[in-house]
Design a protein around this motif. Sequence first.
Motif: not given
Length: 770
Positions: A703-725
């Motif tokens: 199982a461990l040898s067959e795991m996919a791994v990825g990385t990255g960066l994100g930006l969120r706009v948190d307007a309290k009533i909704f979050v755009i990601r």
Amino acid sequence: MRLNRNLKINLIAAAALLFTYSVLTSCSNTRYLKPGQVLYTGAVVKVNPDSAKKVDDQKQLVKDLESKIRPAPNKSILGLKFKLFIYNLAGEPTKPKGFRHWLRTKVGEPPVLLSDVKLKYNTDVLKSYLISKGYLQATVTADTIVKNKKGKAIYTANTDIRYKINRVTFPPDTGNLTTAIQQTSSKSLVKTGNFYDLETFKNERLRIDNELKERGYFYFNPDFIIMQVDSTIGKNMTNVNVRIKNTSPAEALKPYRINDINIFPNYNLRRDSILRKLTPATYKDFNIYDNRNTFKPKVFDRLVFFSKGETYNRKDHNQSLNRMVNLGTFQDVRMEFIPHNGFKDDILDLNIYLTPLKKNSLTFSVTGTNKSNNFIGSEIKLTQTTRNLFRGAEQLDVSVSGGFETQYSGHTSGINSYSLTGNGKLTFPRFIIPFFKFESTTAFIPKTLISLTYQLLKRDSLYTLNSFKAEYGYNWKENQFKEHNLNPFVINLVKPNKGDSAKIEKLEQENPGLKQSLQKQFILGSTYNFTYTNQALTNRQNNIYFFGGIETSGNLLGLFNVKNSEGERTLFGQPLTQFVRIETDLRDYYKINRKVTWVNRLNLGYGYAYGNSTSMPFIRQFFAGGSSDVRAFRARSLGPGTYQIPDDVTYADQSGDVKALFNSELRFKLVSIFEGAAFVDAGNIWLRKADERPGSGFKLKNALSEMAVGTGLGLRVDAKIFVIRLDGAFPLRKPYLPAGNRWVLNQIDFGSKNWRKDNLILNIGIGYPF
């Protein structure tokens, strides 16, 4: 493993750019200062710098002291005073509105000057805090250091020895009140040998007050308790004497009993005088003032925990109030305790004022949808709500909704989906269990829910799914952290209609999972879900969320049903789908500081099909990849196992019986409503037994040898009533490559157009991924 040459150049260039930007912004921030002004860069606290002996947990003490210094310096990110830079960049606006004014006043931040720092005030605050923590002989001095128009404050604290508690005494046993205090003294927070701590003394007063409230002392107050401390006994020890103030009013020193319980279930201020003149209906210990018979009297058995003649206690008070508020039937709830005969005796009358919400309401909503398979779209929903349907605080919700979705990325991007859904849900604020009476005594209302749902889902010209679902179940909370959902009866009938037969046949050959989804499913079973979360405790540094669920289908009926000629167990002529499905989701939210949170998630799932079923139904299987999963891989494109989807596949929707997923994400505040994130995802799905797709089977040792791994960066706009990601990610490990070649760090090349096309994945989402 070595990074390629282009990546090295990119990293060196980025570091050089960051250094140059830091120097430039640092210079420009002081350039705008007026003559004589000095930019305040913060404070440093030194504890016992001239003593070799350190105090206990000195790092935390320094951190606590620094947090109390005012003002705070200008906010910075990675050492860059970004908001001050924007303030200076915007310049002095010529108008009291407009973009420049908004940029300077809303996004930017004016410079915090050294002249704004009140050294005497801060030294007094720090000394007061040290004394409150038991450093009764502490002294604090302050000084400043100025260099190149920048200045910081230096505070030096000499704590001396921290005092401890030698003896604690409580009021002598002279009456009911002092007896009650004496009886709870074993629970005291102030203990011999502990350090002197003012916060502990305050909490001890609250503890005593709470204990007395549970024993009927309605008018008692923590301010009536005094903690006398004698620090003159020597050896850095103190004696603490707990006593009742002589000025405490007489009404606070006696317990009270409940007399009349008057309930006004249909109350409003305009009808106040009319309602009070009514002859009440008597039900058990309740006097109900309601000539319109809005509610059945037995409703109040489950809402009001007091009874006539009972000694007042805070637990019944809070539980009654919480139940009436959480019922969702009243827009206003008020409980009033009034002395029955002034303060001449020890009796209280209880008046309960309840203002119901409108019986009928109609809501219309338009919502954006974003799913794990990268379908994004919109839904229109119309809901009719009828409250107090049978005069027992029941609620009926009938809704009709229609939606449109399109898949914006993945192997199947461009496919459109249309849905039409009708739903009816009836909620009873109590347990309805045949042949059994169950009463909950918690502050939360237990619920019985009955729901019917029909959905028509059309996916382009490929296929149409008709789904009918009926549920009967219960929802209840043990407390504010633990919630249970049990559905002993769940019926789900899915009937597919295929579209273009030639296209469907080709797609089924490409994707066996799709072939399963286009089979008729008759699921008759039960579900149980448990959720624990303490995220409501915002003052904690570490918060936990846990979800655990189990679903079964065809288990009980499968034991008694006779097989048909084809060897299948059926009900009403329909073959039963038989399986067991288990899933857990554990999340940890760790606040590194006020602006940075480290979030980790572990998501595991296992499905087992048996009897009539050779595989899990497609709608109950697991998927990997997408905007809330392993974000470096397209939605539902991962797995099963080491299987790789051929490039010429038209419709990629891989599913599995086993899932393992781990996410780690660092979330940090940027500017205003903008937040950033850096993340690493790992996971995959497998089939319990391999099919014609090579490498699709699950083996624990692999199982461990067959795991996919990825990385990255994100930006969120948190307007309290909704979050755009918005998340950008790329793979670090591809499980479908040959063993030994699955790590692909040496292939990373942001400068290559082909690499970006094949590896850089952009995910758009609504809300946080977890």
